[in-house]
Design an enzyme around this catalytic site. Structure first.
Site, PDB file in Angstrom:
ATOM      1  CD  GLN A  53      -2.751   1.112   2.518  1.00 19.65           C
ATOM      2  OE1 GLN A  53      -2.447   0.414   3.494  1.00 19.65           O
ATOM      3  NE2 GLN A  53      -3.826   1.858   2.487  1.00 19.65           N
ATOM      4  CB  ALA A  56      -0.127   1.485  -4.143  1.00 23.76           C
ATOM      5  CD  GLU A  57      -2.005   5.932  -0.709  1.00 34.29           C
ATOM      6  OE1 GLU A  57      -1.851   7.089  -1.146  1.00 34.29           O
ATOM      7  OE2 GLU A  57      -3.129   5.432  -0.555  1.00 34.29           O
ATOM      8  CB  SER A  58       4.483   7.736  -1.309  1.00 35.89           C
ATOM      9  OG  SER A  58       5.065   6.748  -0.459  1.00 35.89           O
ATOM     10  CE1 TYR A 149      -3.537   3.309  -2.953  1.00 40.96           C
ATOM     11  CE2 TYR A 149      -5.539   2.233  -2.214  1.00 40.96           C
ATOM     12  CZ  TYR A 149      -4.332   2.828  -1.933  1.00 40.96           C
ATOM     13  OH  TYR A 149      -3.913   2.947  -0.631  1.00 40.96           O
TER      14      TYR A 149
END
Length: 161
Positions: A53, A56-58, A149
């Site tokens: 996660q 995927a976020e940053s 996402y």
């Protein structure tokens, strides 16, 4: 020709080692944070879901800031950070802890829901109210960005050693 191939192979190996070394210290620390806080807040889930996660976020960039103002590895919004007690959103451990804590809150909120993990990630990305409304008709009703996402998290998780 043999010497050229040998030197090219040596340079490739050295490049990989240098690249790995430059990222390994931060990655080891991040892994420890994901593992510790994942086991603390959600011991029934594999901590690698949370690292995926964060990727995927940053892409695990602790200084990342999105166009919408989300910050840090887990891309926390200011209000969420404040609600979760984060004092330094760019501190990797605090950011990871808060992101996983928020995931655990979403998980509890989604009690009784089918496809709970996917809905948790969708809620993190798009908001729990939106997800609860749209998922009455199925996960395929989520925006493409949110579906992508979730897919990024799912495919990344299986590549984490």
């Amino acid at each position: 020709m043999k010497n050229v191939k040998s030197w090219a192979l040596l340079l490739s190996v050295v490049s990989v080692i240098l690249l790995w070394h430059s990222h390994s210290e931060a990655n080891i620390k991040h892994d420890l944070y994901f593992k510790h806080w994942g086991e603390f807040y959600m011991p029934f889930e594999d901590w690698k879901w949370f690292k995926a996660q964060g990727m995927a976020e940053s892409n695990l960039n602790p200084l990342a800031v999105s166009p919408m103002g989300a910050k840090g590895i887990m891309q926390l919004m200011d209000r969420t950070s404040k609600d979760l007690g984060v004092t330094d959103v760019f501190d990797p451990e605090s950011n990871i802890q808060a992101g996983i804590k928020y995931d655990s809150w979403l998980w509890k909120w989604l009690r009784g829901e089918g496809d709970r993990r996917r809905k948790m990630f969708a809620s993190y990305n798009w908001g729990i109210g939106n997800v609860k409304k749209m998922c009455l008709w199925g996960m395929d009703r989520l925006p493409k960005e949110t579906r992508d996402y979730i897919l990024r998290i799912e495919t990344t998780k299986w590549r984490i050693l």
